[in-house]
Design a protein around this motif. Sequence first.
Motif, short mmCIF file in Angstrom:
data_model
loop_
_atom_site.label_atom_id
_atom_site.label_comp_id
_atom_site.label_asym_id
_atom_site.label_seq_id
_atom_site.Cartn_x
_atom_site.Cartn_y
_atom_site.Cartn_z
N VAL A 309 0.74 -1.20 -0.06
CA VAL A 309 -0.13 0.02 -0.08
C VAL A 309 0.90 1.28 -0.19
O VAL A 309 2.24 1.30 0.25
CB VAL A 309 -0.81 0.18 1.41
N GLU A 310 0.31 2.53 -0.02
CA GLU A 310 1.08 3.53 -0.15
C GLU A 310 1.60 3.91 1.21
O GLU A 310 0.99 3.71 2.13
CB GLU A 310 0.18 4.77 -0.52
N GLY A 311 3.05 3.91 1.26
CA GLY A 311 3.59 4.37 2.48
C GLY A 311 4.30 3.02 3.20
O GLY A 311 4.70 2.94 4.19
N GLY A 312 3.96 1.86 2.67
CA GLY A 312 4.60 0.76 2.98
C GLY A 312 3.84 -0.64 2.66
O GLY A 312 3.44 -0.69 1.65
N ILE A 313 3.46 -1.45 3.52
CA ILE A 313 2.65 -2.65 3.31
C ILE A 313 1.83 -2.97 4.51
O ILE A 313 2.08 -2.43 5.72
CB ILE A 313 3.73 -3.99 3.00
N GLU A 314 0.72 -3.63 4.12
CA GLU A 314 -0.12 -4.04 5.12
C GLU A 314 -0.46 -5.46 5.34
O GLU A 314 -0.40 -6.14 4.34
CB GLU A 314 -1.78 -3.37 4.79
N VAL A 315 -0.27 -5.94 6.41
CA VAL A 315 -0.58 -7.41 6.78
C VAL A 315 -1.75 -7.70 7.48
O VAL A 315 -2.09 -7.09 8.43
CB VAL A 315 0.53 -7.85 7.78
N LEU A 316 -2.64 -8.56 6.89
CA LEU A 316 -3.96 -8.96 7.30
C LEU A 316 -3.70 -10.35 7.96
O LEU A 316 -3.53 -11.42 7.33
CB LEU A 316 -4.91 -8.80 6.19
N TRP A 317 -4.11 -10.43 9.47
CA TRP A 317 -4.01 -11.61 9.94
C TRP A 317 -5.41 -12.04 10.44
O TRP A 317 -6.08 -11.27 11.13
CB TRP A 317 -3.31 -11.53 11.55
N LYS A 318 -5.95 -13.09 9.69
CA LYS A 318 -7.25 -13.27 9.98
C LYS A 318 -7.59 -14.81 10.25
O LYS A 318 -7.04 -15.61 9.69
CB LYS A 318 -8.13 -13.28 8.55
N GLU A 319 -8.05 -15.00 11.38
CA GLU A 319 -8.63 -16.22 11.94
C GLU A 319 -9.78 -16.51 11.87
O GLU A 319 -10.71 -15.76 12.10
CB GLU A 319 -8.05 -16.37 13.35
N SER A 320 -10.45 -17.78 11.77
CA SER A 320 -11.76 -18.56 11.43
C SER A 320 -11.63 -19.85 11.65
O SER A 320 -10.81 -20.59 11.72
CB SER A 320 -11.93 -18.09 9.98
N GLY A 321 -13.20 -20.26 11.81
CA GLY A 321 -13.42 -21.60 12.19
C GLY A 321 -13.33 -21.86 13.48
O GLY A 321 -13.59 -22.96 13.88
N VAL A 322 -13.28 -21.08 14.68
CA VAL A 322 -13.50 -21.15 15.92
C VAL A 322 -13.53 -19.84 16.64
O VAL A 322 -13.42 -18.82 16.34
CB VAL A 322 -11.73 -21.69 16.37
N LYS A 323 -14.42 -20.07 17.79
CA LYS A 323 -14.78 -18.78 18.46
C LYS A 323 -13.47 -18.34 19.30
O LYS A 323 -12.76 -18.94 20.00
CB LYS A 323 -15.94 -19.40 19.40
N TYR A 324 -13.14 -16.92 19.23
CA TYR A 324 -12.20 -16.42 19.83
C TYR A 324 -12.78 -15.47 20.73
O TYR A 324 -13.27 -14.26 20.31
CB TYR A 324 -11.32 -15.82 18.83
N ALA A 325 -12.91 -15.67 22.24
CA ALA A 325 -13.29 -14.82 23.29
C ALA A 325 -12.50 -13.43 23.25
O ALA A 325 -11.35 -13.67 23.20
CB ALA A 325 -13.37 -15.56 24.63
N LYS A 326 -13.14 -12.35 23.04
CA LYS A 326 -12.26 -11.12 23.24
C LYS A 326 -11.96 -10.92 24.49
O LYS A 326 -12.68 -10.99 25.44
CB LYS A 326 -13.14 -10.06 22.72
N PRO A 327 -10.62 -10.73 24.78
CA PRO A 327 -9.99 -10.43 26.12
C PRO A 327 -10.61 -9.30 26.85
O PRO A 327 -11.15 -8.39 26.21
CB PRO A 327 -8.76 -10.38 25.85
N PRO A 328 -10.21 -9.04 28.10
CA PRO A 328 -11.00 -7.65 28.59
C PRO A 328 -10.35 -6.43 28.06
O PRO A 328 -9.07 -6.68 27.82
CB PRO A 328 -10.67 -7.91 29.86
N THR A 329 -10.80 -5.40 27.81
CA THR A 329 -10.25 -4.26 27.29
C THR A 329 -9.32 -3.73 28.07
O THR A 329 -8.21 -3.03 27.73
CB THR A 329 -11.38 -3.04 27.02
N ALA A 330 -9.32 -3.92 29.56
CA ALA A 330 -8.05 -3.46 30.30
C ALA A 330 -6.98 -4.28 30.62
O ALA A 330 -5.94 -4.01 31.22
CB ALA A 330 -8.83 -3.02 31.78
N ARG A 331 -7.00 -5.34 29.40
CA ARG A 331 -5.85 -6.39 29.50
C ARG A 331 -4.58 -5.56 29.27
O ARG A 331 -4.32 -4.92 28.46
CB ARG A 331 -6.10 -7.32 28.50
N SER A 332 -3.38 -5.93 30.07
CA SER A 332 -2.39 -4.98 29.85
C SER A 332 -1.22 -6.37 29.88
O SER A 332 -0.18 -6.33 30.56
CB SER A 332 -1.98 -4.20 30.61
#
Length: 371
Positions: A309-332
């Motif tokens: 893309v303009e200004g560099g490259i873009e990497v799309l990391w896409k996972e599918s086929g399994v539920k991925y529980a979203k971690p808490p937003t405060a996770r550090s």
Amino acid sequence: MMEPVKVLLVDDLEENLISLEALLRRDGLVLLKARSGDEALELLLRHEVALALVDVQMPGLNGFEVAELMRGNERTRLIPIIFVTAGAADSQRRFKGYETGAVDFIQKPIEADIIRSKVDVFFELFRQRQQLASQRDELEVQALALKEAGRRKDEFLLTLTHDLSRHKNARDLQNVLIREINHRIKNLFSVILGLISLTSRTSADVEELCTSLRSRLEALAKAHDLTLPDLEADGESERLSTTVKTLLTAILAPYAESSRILITGSDSALMPTALTSLALLFHELATNAAKYGALSSDAGQLMIGIEVVEGGIEVLWKESGVKYAKPPTARSGFGSVLERAVVGGIGGIITREWKESGMELHLRIPVECLQ
């Protein structure tokens, strides 16, 4: 050793030649005898003589005619001639003799001391000429030797200059490599210290600390291998071209036993300065996918797309086929800290989107990190 000096005696009477030979005999002197003008000219064509003693009154060619023929030939025109005569030495005869090239007249009967003295003068002159010719030849040989020595000196200096230049270039390269190694070692120690500190804060126990730290150090080792030169390429070191796909393939190699991983799109070489950070980030994403996401189940799929893309490259990391529980937003945890480090270290941008089918992550790598 110099050749003997030759003197030509020309007289039609044998007894006169024998008398002259007896008077003039000495070491280093060869006396050539001729009974006629024609015989004298034949001898002069075969021998180099210092002096010609020529009788004036001879049948056939007389002495004056012989002298004229000698002066007309390039080989004999400089040979000194002394006329020997029994006739009257009037001024007209002397003038004719000198005109034909004579250097002196000797009147018969010959006085032994006078003729020996005159012949000795020309003997010594010819000897000096021989010595000068010998010295000239020696000087020519020495000049050729000096010229050859100069040529060899120039070749040696050229070779020496080339060797010194090559040695200096090798030394400069060695210094650059030493500084590069020193810089990398310092960077590795800094990264390892940071890994230990972060991993210890996010691990529940010692076993989890050891496991997490070991896997992350292995990811660092893989990234380090990708920056090493190829030392087996025809005996010379050639730097391997480390690309985004090469790095992803190395990091995902432990999970590539099936067709669940697909890497597509364009590719681009990475700068070594960005390699370590991206290696740790991709390792962390792969570890999380193996624990909680697409690589934790046989039904899961991981697709990685790379796009210029303009200004560099873009990497799309896409996972599918399994539920991925979203971690808490405060996770550090480590992953969050690492993501922030990548963004700050290489100027990248990371965005994550949680979906029912899995997680999608967009990573933009700026052109400054690309070769």
